[in-house]
Design a protein around this motif. Structure first.
Motif, PDB file in Angstrom:
ATOM      1  N   GLU A   6       0.827  -1.207   0.000  1.00 21.88           N
ATOM      2  CA  GLU A   6       0.000   0.000   0.000  1.00 21.88           C
ATOM      3  C   GLU A   6       0.860   1.257   0.000  1.00 21.88           C
ATOM      4  O   GLU A   6       0.548   2.228  -0.685  1.00 21.88           O
ATOM      5  CB  GLU A   6      -0.924   0.014   1.216  1.00 21.88           C
ATOM      6  CG  GLU A   6      -2.075  -0.939   1.112  1.00 21.88           C
ATOM      7  CD  GLU A   6      -2.976  -0.898   2.330  1.00 21.88           C
ATOM      8  OE1 GLU A   6      -3.884  -1.719   2.393  1.00 21.88           O
ATOM      9  OE2 GLU A   6      -2.778  -0.041   3.213  1.00 21.88           O
TER      10      GLU A   6
ATOM     11  N   LYS B 147      -8.084   5.693   0.700  1.00 23.96           N
ATOM     12  CA  LYS B 147      -6.852   5.783  -0.077  1.00 23.96           C
ATOM     13  C   LYS B 147      -7.225   5.784  -1.546  1.00 23.96           C
ATOM     14  O   LYS B 147      -7.995   4.952  -2.001  1.00 23.96           O
ATOM     15  CB  LYS B 147      -5.957   4.583   0.220  1.00 23.96           C
ATOM     16  CG  LYS B 147      -5.503   4.496   1.640  1.00 23.96           C
ATOM     17  CD  LYS B 147      -4.732   3.236   1.862  1.00 23.96           C
ATOM     18  CE  LYS B 147      -5.514   2.402   2.828  1.00 23.96           C
ATOM     19  NZ  LYS B 147      -4.964   1.113   3.084  1.00 23.96           N
ATOM     20  N   ARG B 148      -6.692   6.727  -2.286  1.00 26.45           N
ATOM     21  CA  ARG B 148      -6.984   6.803  -3.719  1.00 26.45           C
ATOM     22  C   ARG B 148      -5.711   7.145  -4.467  1.00 26.45           C
ATOM     23  O   ARG B 148      -4.931   7.972  -4.025  1.00 26.45           O
ATOM     24  CB  ARG B 148      -8.010   7.884  -4.009  1.00 26.45           C
ATOM     25  CG  ARG B 148      -9.374   7.617  -3.460  1.00 26.45           C
ATOM     26  CD  ARG B 148     -10.357   8.675  -3.944  1.00 26.45           C
ATOM     27  NE  ARG B 148     -11.660   8.441  -3.388  1.00 26.45           N
ATOM     28  CZ  ARG B 148     -12.265   9.251  -2.553  1.00 26.45           C
ATOM     29  NH1 ARG B 148     -11.712  10.372  -2.196  1.00 26.45           N
ATOM     30  NH2 ARG B 148     -13.461   8.957  -2.084  1.00 26.45           N
ATOM     31  N   SER B 149      -5.585   6.531  -5.630  1.00 25.27           N
ATOM     32  CA  SER B 149      -4.494   6.907  -6.518  1.00 25.27           C
ATOM     33  C   SER B 149      -4.879   8.239  -7.169  1.00 25.27           C
ATOM     34  O   SER B 149      -6.036   8.653  -7.115  1.00 25.27           O
ATOM     35  CB  SER B 149      -4.275   5.834  -7.576  1.00 25.27           C
ATOM     36  OG  SER B 149      -5.370   5.785  -8.457  1.00 25.27           O
TER      37      SER B 149
ATOM     38  N   GLY C 116      -0.825   8.681   1.028  1.00 23.69           N
ATOM     39  CA  GLY C 116      -2.170   8.303   1.474  1.00 23.69           C
ATOM     40  C   GLY C 116      -2.254   6.883   1.994  1.00 23.69           C
ATOM     41  O   GLY C 116      -3.338   6.356   2.179  1.00 23.69           O
ATOM     42  N   SER C 117      -1.119   6.264   2.250  1.00 24.82           N
ATOM     43  CA  SER C 117      -1.112   4.866   2.667  1.00 24.82           C
ATOM     44  C   SER C 117      -1.790   4.637   4.000  1.00 24.82           C
ATOM     45  O   SER C 117      -2.471   3.652   4.191  1.00 24.82           O
ATOM     46  CB  SER C 117       0.322   4.360   2.769  1.00 24.82           C
ATOM     47  OG  SER C 117       0.944   4.415   1.531  1.00 24.82           O
TER      48      SER C 117
ATOM     49  N   PRO D  86      -4.234   6.537   6.075  1.00 28.20           N
ATOM     50  CA  PRO D  86      -5.104   7.705   6.210  1.00 28.20           C
ATOM     51  C   PRO D  86      -5.551   7.931   7.645  1.00 28.20           C
ATOM     52  O   PRO D  86      -5.728   6.999   8.413  1.00 28.20           O
ATOM     53  CB  PRO D  86      -6.296   7.363   5.325  1.00 28.20           C
ATOM     54  CG  PRO D  86      -6.339   5.883   5.337  1.00 28.20           C
ATOM     55  CD  PRO D  86      -4.902   5.435   5.407  1.00 28.20           C
TER      56      PRO D  86
ATOM     57  N   GLU E 293      -8.664   9.663  -7.628  1.00 26.76           N
ATOM     58  CA  GLU E 293      -9.057  10.957  -7.073  1.00 26.76           C
ATOM     59  C   GLU E 293      -9.692  11.830  -8.152  1.00 26.76           C
ATOM     60  O   GLU E 293     -10.699  12.492  -7.919  1.00 26.76           O
ATOM     61  CB  GLU E 293      -7.849  11.657  -6.457  1.00 26.76           C
ATOM     62  CG  GLU E 293      -8.199  12.894  -5.681  1.00 26.76           C
ATOM     63  CD  GLU E 293      -9.057  12.622  -4.451  1.00 26.76           C
ATOM     64  OE1 GLU E 293      -9.958  13.435  -4.180  1.00 26.76           O
ATOM     65  OE2 GLU E 293      -8.843  11.598  -3.786  1.00 26.76           O
TER      66      GLU E 293
ATOM     67  N   ASN F 294     -10.232   8.565   5.978  1.00 32.16           N
ATOM     68  CA  ASN F 294     -10.226   8.963   4.577  1.00 32.16           C
ATOM     69  C   ASN F 294      -9.771   7.795   3.712  1.00 32.16           C
ATOM     70  O   ASN F 294      -8.858   7.066   4.067  1.00 32.16           O
ATOM     71  CB  ASN F 294      -9.286  10.158   4.346  1.00 32.16           C
ATOM     72  CG  ASN F 294      -9.771  11.393   5.069  1.00 32.16           C
ATOM     73  OD1 ASN F 294     -10.959  11.568   5.266  1.00 32.16           O
ATOM     74  ND2 ASN F 294      -8.851  12.243   5.471  1.00 32.16           N
TER      75      ASN F 294
ATOM     76  N   PHE G  47       0.354   4.033  -2.783  1.00 32.22           N
ATOM     77  CA  PHE G  47      -0.312   5.285  -2.422  1.00 32.22           C
ATOM     78  C   PHE G  47       0.607   6.299  -1.747  1.00 32.22           C
ATOM     79  O   PHE G  47       0.203   7.421  -1.498  1.00 32.22           O
ATOM     80  CB  PHE G  47      -1.504   5.010  -1.496  1.00 32.22           C
ATOM     81  CG  PHE G  47      -2.551   4.155  -2.137  1.00 32.22           C
ATOM     82  CD1 PHE G  47      -3.381   4.681  -3.108  1.00 32.22           C
ATOM     83  CD2 PHE G  47      -2.703   2.838  -1.780  1.00 32.22           C
ATOM     84  CE1 PHE G  47      -4.356   3.906  -3.698  1.00 32.22           C
ATOM     85  CE2 PHE G  47      -3.671   2.053  -2.365  1.00 32.22           C
ATOM     86  CZ  PHE G  47      -4.496   2.582  -3.326  1.00 32.22           C
TER      87      PHE G  47
END
Length: 60
Positions: free
Chosen positions: A7, A23-25, A14-15, A17, A29, A21, A11
């Motif tokens: 992860e 996690k988004r690539s 954002g690994s 959060p 996003e 929140n 990410f």
């Protein structure tokens, strides 16, 4: 540990959060932002259609 490392590689910032929140690539996003804007535009369109219907009836 393997999952966390994977992860982090995917990410980076954002690994892990905070406050739940997601996690988004960057691509995810962007898709999320575009979907939100599309939903807002549809809502605005629906409101305007109702307003046109109301104002067109009141003029008669």
């Amino acid at each position: 540990m393997y999952k966390w490392r994977k992860e982090f590689e995917e990410f980076v910032e954002g690994s892990f959060p905070e406050k739940g929140n997601l996690k988004r690539s960057p691509e995810q996003e962007k898709i999320h932002e575009l979907e939100k804007r599309h939903k807002d535009a549809e809502l605005e369109r629906a409101i305007l259609k109702k307003a046109i219907g109301i104002f067109s009836k009141s003029g008669r």
